[in-house]
Design an enzyme around this catalytic site. Structure first.
Site, mmCIF file in Angstrom:
data_model
loop_
_atom_site.group_PDB
_atom_site.id
_atom_site.type_symbol
_atom_site.label_atom_id
_atom_site.label_comp_id
_atom_site.label_asym_id
_atom_site.label_seq_id
_atom_site.Cartn_x
_atom_site.Cartn_y
_atom_site.Cartn_z
ATOM 1 N N ASP A 45 0.844 -1.204 0.000
ATOM 2 C CA ASP A 45 0.000 0.000 0.000
ATOM 3 C C ASP A 45 0.879 1.254 0.000
ATOM 4 O OD1 ASP A 45 0.838 -0.209 2.612
ATOM 5 O OD2 ASP A 45 -1.146 -0.027 3.519
ATOM 6 N N SER A 46 2.211 1.054 -0.004
ATOM 7 C CA SER A 46 3.135 2.173 -0.264
ATOM 8 C C SER A 46 2.818 2.803 -1.616
ATOM 9 C CB SER A 46 4.584 1.672 -0.243
ATOM 10 O OG SER A 46 4.733 0.527 -1.051
ATOM 11 N N ASP A 84 -0.968 -6.056 0.041
ATOM 12 C CA ASP A 84 -1.374 -5.435 1.311
ATOM 13 C C ASP A 84 -2.886 -5.267 1.399
ATOM 14 O OD1 ASP A 84 0.797 -4.963 2.975
ATOM 15 O OD2 ASP A 84 1.386 -3.148 1.899
ATOM 16 N N LYS A 114 -1.093 -9.309 3.103
ATOM 17 C CA LYS A 114 -0.313 -8.858 4.260
ATOM 18 C C LYS A 114 -1.153 -7.846 5.023
ATOM 19 C CE LYS A 114 3.448 -5.961 3.857
ATOM 20 N NZ LYS A 114 3.014 -4.774 4.613
ATOM 21 N N GLU A 116 -1.133 -5.307 8.869
ATOM 22 C CA GLU A 116 -0.295 -4.729 9.922
ATOM 23 C C GLU A 116 -0.923 -4.940 11.293
ATOM 24 O OE1 GLU A 116 0.397 -0.583 9.003
ATOM 25 O OE2 GLU A 116 1.131 -1.055 6.989
ATOM 26 N N GLU A 183 9.616 -3.847 10.394
ATOM 27 C CA GLU A 183 9.981 -2.570 9.783
ATOM 28 C C GLU A 183 10.555 -1.598 10.821
ATOM 29 O OE1 GLU A 183 7.135 -0.874 7.073
ATOM 30 O OE2 GLU A 183 8.225 1.031 6.967
#
Ligand code: KIV
Length: 285
Positions: A45-46, A84, A114, A116, A183
């Protein structure tokens, strides 16, 4: 040869070979990354920042992730594709998490998702994994929580935060994730986590003891000369190369050096003479 599977990735933990992961967001970036031989392509999602030009990842939607993953899937043949789950697509409930993970697998063709977070998202992870969808975890600097974290800064430097991160990693492993991104945490903590877990860790700004490494495509290639946290290694300086080449293109147009004769299509000389003759007729005057 088929695509790399999560079993191949887990097996690499016990080998000497480190896992390579790199982001890609469209057909050609995926093709470059895949043909170079990366193990995992992350449709991160960057993309909210490096593709959409936003300040953070929060506005990225599930539709965006489906759209970009579809292109990455077309551009790659070998790498495992991990996509993501964007902000607020899994936090609200297990049902939302399942629905959105399902869309990414079914509509876009990812091989895993993925998300978070630690203990707080364990129920969602279990629900997704129980449905047969592989999940990668993400701990430490979790960009979707940038406002809570107070910016993009090193995480878990103190004892309590470090212990919490280790506990979260163990909960994620118990919940069924096949790997965890760590990270921007101290190298010593990443080493401890990597040793404690049976599943691989993939670091970004987490030092060289992780079982693998990930970078953002644009950071590796040096798209933005002003963005240079210490964990990024620029393998190229594309910002300079691209700017130089575009300036040359503009210059060539301005000076009538592009296109040249070889870059142009030609007509039969007799045909063009006939066209000119036609134009001399009254009706064209
Ligand atoms: O979105 C992303 O690209 C990521 C990596 C930085 C790990 O999550």
């Amino acid at each position: 040869m088929g695509r790399i599977t999560i079993n191949d990735i887990i097996a690499l933990k016990k080998s000497d070979k480190r896992i390579s992961m790199l982001t890609a967001y469209d057909f050609y970036s995926a093709r470059f990354v895949d043909q170079a031989g990366v193990d995992i392509i992350l449709v991160g999602d960057s993309l909210g920042m490096v593709i959409q030009g936003r300040e953070d990842t929060l506005a990225v939607s599930v539709d965006d992730m489906v759209y970009h993953t579809t292109m990455v899937r077309r551009g790659s043949k070998r790498a495992l594709i991990v996509t993501d789950l964007p902000f607020m697509s899994y936090q609200i409930s297990k049902e939302e998490a399942l629905k959105n993970a399902g869309r990414i697998m079914k509509e876009a063709g990812a091989g895993a998702v993925k998300l978070e977070g630690g203990k707080n998202v364990a129920p969602q992870i279990k629900a997704i994994v129980d449905t047969g969808i592989p999940v990668m975890g993400h701990l430490g600097l979790t960009p979707q929580s940038v406002h809570q974290l107070g910016g993009y800064r090193v995480q878990a430097k103190g004892k309590e935060q470090a212990i919490k991160l280790i506990e979260d990693a163990l909960v994620l492993q118990d919940s069924g994730v096949f790997a965890i991104v760590l990270e921007t945490i101290p190298l010593e903590l990443a080493k401890l986590v990597s040793e404690k877990l049976d599943i691989p860790t993939i670091g970004i700004g987490a030092g060289f003891y992780c079982d693998g490494q990930v970078l953002v495509f644009h950071d590796l290639l040096g798209y933005d000369q002003d963005f240079k946290p210490k964990f990024i290694r620029n393998y190229s300086n594309l910002n300079q190369i691209i700017t130089k080449d575009i300036k040359k293109y503009i210059n060539d147009i301005t000076n009538n050096q592009f296109p040249n004769d070889e870059e142009s299509y030609h007509m039969n000389p007799q045909t063009i003479e006939e066209v000119k003759k036609e134009l001399e007729k009254d009706e064209y005057l």
